[in-house]
Write an enzyme that holds these catalytic residues in place. Structure first.
Site: not given
Ligand code: ADP
Length: 163
Positions: A17, A41, A90, A128
């Site tokens: 992130h 969630k 990703r 996460s």
């Molecule tokens: P959500 O619950 O909306 O998927 P996340 O917190 O998991 O939220 O992710 C928020 C954003 O960050 C999403 O667009 C996700 O694809 C991106 N993201 C999460 N982890 C990574 C990573 N390792 N590299 C790039 N983008 C990421």
């Protein structure tokens, strides 16, 4: 002024992130990190905790605000007068869901575009969910999250084990 929203659960924020935050903050004048308040969630951290953690790890950035939100993302974007939404991609598995979301959002609000940043290779495996799983078994998560987040995760796992 070019303003964008980077929405997500950030439960908790990872180096993946932070990489997207760092890169997108260079493209826009103002970046709002939108922290989704969605109890359906079942997040590990409350929205207040997630906001606080994000504030801590982004405190050196000058053009970023951390703002919680609930409801429709396009309503939040409209309210903030943001020109676009930023999402991280990703893998192909992300693509299908992200395509559907961005097209739906565009139907709901044609004035807001979604922009994708592809993950930096070193974080392409990182989520996460994986970090929480490793932390739950007492594994080393120092390569995946900032130190302060690692500490918060350890504390949270202790509390969870004791209830
Ligand atoms: P959500 O619950 O909306 O998927 P996340 O917190 O998991 O939220 O992710 C928020 C954003 O960050 C999403 O667009 C996700 O694809 C991106 N993201 C999460 N982890 C990574 C990573 N390792 N590299 C790039 N983008 C990421």
């Amino acid at each position: 002024m070019l303003k964008a929203i980077y929405p997500g659960s950030f439960d908790p924020v990872t180096f993946g992130h932070l990489d997207i935050i760092r890169r997108s903050s260079k493209i826009v004048d103002r970046l709002v990190v939108g922290v989704l308040n969605n109890n359906a969630k079942m997040p590990l951290f409350s929205v207040e905790e997630r906001v606080r953690m994000l504030e801590e790890v982004t405190k050196d950035f000058k053009n970023i605000a951390i703002v919680p939100f609930e409801g429709l993302l396009v309503d939040f974007a409209r309210k903030l007068d943001a020109a676009f939404i930023i999402r991280g991609l990703r893998a192909i598995t992300d693509f299908e869901y992200e395509l559907q979301m961005s097209q739906t959002n565009h139907k709901l609000e044609p004035g807001v575009e979604t922009m994708f940043l592809t993950t930096s290779i070193e974080y392409s495996y990182l989520s996460s969910t994986t970090v929480k799983e490793i932390a739950a078994f007492g594994g080393d998560i120092s390569q995946f999250v900032p130190e302060v987040i690692g500490k918060a995760l350890k504390e949270k796992m202790k509390v969870k084990r004791s209830v």
